[in-house]
Design a protein around this motif. Structure first.
Motif, PDB file in Angstrom:
ATOM      1  N   GLY A 248       0.810  -1.204   0.000  1.00  0.00           N
ATOM      2  CA  GLY A 248       0.000   0.000   0.000  1.00  0.00           C
ATOM      3  C   GLY A 248       0.852   1.266   0.000  1.00  0.00           C
TER       4      GLY A 248
ATOM      5  N   THR B 172      -7.305   2.138  -1.471  1.00  0.00           N
ATOM      6  CA  THR B 172      -6.335   1.980  -0.397  1.00  0.00           C
ATOM      7  C   THR B 172      -6.413   0.544   0.104  1.00  0.00           C
ATOM      8  OG1 THR B 172      -7.840   2.555   1.420  1.00  0.00           O
ATOM      9  CG2 THR B 172      -6.699   4.384   0.286  1.00  0.00           C
ATOM     10  N   TYR B 173      -5.338   0.085   0.688  1.00  0.00           N
ATOM     11  CA  TYR B 173      -5.337  -1.265   1.238  1.00  0.00           C
ATOM     12  C   TYR B 173      -6.426  -1.408   2.298  1.00  0.00           C
ATOM     13  CZ  TYR B 173      -3.648  -5.512   3.523  1.00  0.00           C
ATOM     14  OH  TYR B 173      -3.562  -6.776   4.063  1.00  0.00           O
TER      15      TYR B 173
END
Length: 468
Positions: free
Chosen positions: A212, A305-306
């Motif tokens: 990420g 996003t992660y």
């Protein structure tokens, strides 16, 4: 055992030595505290001990031994089989112990045993780091890790258990130990895939990896009548996929959700699901061929996003549903197996049943099969039949169908079962020897050493080996 039959002196002594809440059926908090994620599980323990420290855990174990109570251990309470709670016994509840501390320089995280993966991800992602966790962020760290742990980083960084550096736990005799590559190595070996058989874990130390903050997720949906073709396309993709790509093929009904057009709610569909853990542009290019196929119904693929990617399925698997999941490891998927999966899945009795085949391999198979308790390293795929519904009247028929499907698929498997998705472990015989092969005897010997009386048996139980 009724709480009133527990010796009052023993209970008072226990409460005096215990820093957290001790909950019994007379307490207002009891109904909430006894519940776990899967509401098909409806058990009533005599005592729930909500621990704050390892000393609390030791005190709870001693109290259970003194009063002859069965022990259940609750981490995140997410285990689908419901082992986190018992009837008439003692629940050692770790849910108050959720601390996560991160050392970004050494890329290590220390995680208390009541944490969920959302807690870990929120602590590690500000440093651009992660360790393999579950595919639903509300999954408990402890249960997933001790059973192996398969998530979106599996092909790049292995199972959750593969990333353990050390484990702190309290044994059946009340001793606090650390297990690692340098301390109590036999116990450390067994904890990586051997489940909650050897003590009550209080903390994990994980290796972290650069992941990420952005990743690329693939999530296109196609009509069900394209399932066999999409399955073949995905199977060919997996033969050449890089380690950064952890993907799955699934058959499901499109759920009701505000972000999904209403006319598609409940539509039977096939889909791809996965994450690319390297630079997002690499995932965008790699997954393009599977996203640009004709007839697509929906596509949630893209950069995220992660944290967002880890939470994407949370809403579809909420706490309080009725769940029953079964699994099998498969070394390969033959044309006959592929056809059977598709044809059986088309007859699902409930739209909430998700049939998903995850691609394994990569970092998982590069670990020797005897290096940890996890044995099924060569399996390239895992079939999981994940039932979820809300009406109790559906349970009997849905469970019967899932079990029938599972039996039909057994000839195509290597016999191994992912122990985190065991149904209710109601199958005849002991699943451990089949799933763990030559590792089983070693597990039984470690069990005899650390829990010779089988105090910790409310789990996928390994019976202690017989002594000489």
């Amino acid at each position: 055992m009724n709480p009133s039959s527990i010796d009052n002196n023993s209970m008072n002594t226990f409460k005096a030595a215990f820093s957290g809440p001790v909950i019994t059926p007379g307490n207002a908090e009891y109904e909430h505290a006894r519940r776990v994620w899967n509401h098909m599980i409806d058990r009533r323990p005599a005592v729930i001990a909500q621990c704050r420290t390892p000393s609390d855990v030791a005190a709870a174990i001693g109290f259970a031994r003194e009063n002859g109570l069965v022990i259940a251990v609750r981490g995140g309470g997410h285990n689908v089989a419901g082992y986190a709670v018992c009837d008439d016994g003692l629940v050692i509840d770790m849910s108050l112990m959720r601390e996560v501390t991160v050392d970004p320089e050494s890329r290590r995280a220390r995680v208390a045993a009541g944490a969920r993966w959302a807690d870990v991800d929120r602590a590690t992602q500000p440093h651009g780091l992660a360790t393999p966790g579950g595919e639903v962020s509300e999954t408990g760290v402890a249960g997933l890790t001790l059973g192996g742990g398969v998530g979106y980083l599996r092909r790049k960084y292995g199972m959750s258990s593969d990333n353990l550096l050390s484990v702190g736990l309290v044994t059946a005799d009340g001793h606090t130990l650390t297990a690692s590559a340098n301390q109590n190595q036999d116990l450390f070996w067994a904890l990586r895939g051997g489940g909650g058989n050897f003590g009550v874990v209080t903390a994990f130390e994980f290796q972290l990896h650069p992941v990420g903050p952005e990743v690329y997720s693939v999530n296109p949906f196609y009509p069900l009548d394209q399932a066999e073709w999409l399955f073949r396309t995905w199977r060919a993709f997996t033969a050449e996929a890089p380690d950064e790509a952890s993907t799955a093929f699934a058959i499901w009904s499109i759920p009701t959700h505000p972000d999904i057009p209403a006319h598609l709610h409940g539509t039977d569909a096939c889909l791809l699901d996965g994450m690319y853990s390297g630079p997002p542009e690499g995932g965008e290019a790699l997954f393009r061929t599977m996203r640009d196929l004709d007839g697509k119904l929906l596509d949630f693929s893209g950069r995220a996003t992660y944290l967002e990617a880890q939470q994407a399925f949370d809403a579809f698997l909420p706490e309080g549903g009725l769940y029953y999941w079964k699994s099998l490891f498969m070394d390969r998927i033959s044309d006959e197996a592929l056809h059977t999966i598709v044809s059986m899945s088309a007859k699902r009795p409930s739209p909430g049943i998700l049939v998903i085949i995850r691609h394994l391999g990569g970092a998982i198979e590069r670990v020797a099969p005897d290096a940890t308790a996890v044995r099924n390293r060569a399996a390239q795929y895992m079939l999981s039949i994940d039932g979820g519904w809300t009406d109790p009247a559906e349970s009997t028929d849905n469970i019967a169908w899932i079990r029938h499907f599972w039996e039909e698929m057994r000839p195509f498997s290597n016999g191994g079962v992912y122990m985190n998705f065991p149904g209710f472990a109601e199958d005849e015989g002991d699943p451990w020897p089949t799933s763990h092969g030559s590792n089983y005897q070693r597990l039984a010997e470690v069990k005899r050493k650390y829990d010779p009386t089988n105090l910790f048996r409310m789990n996928q139980n390994i019976r202690p080996a017989e002594g000489p």
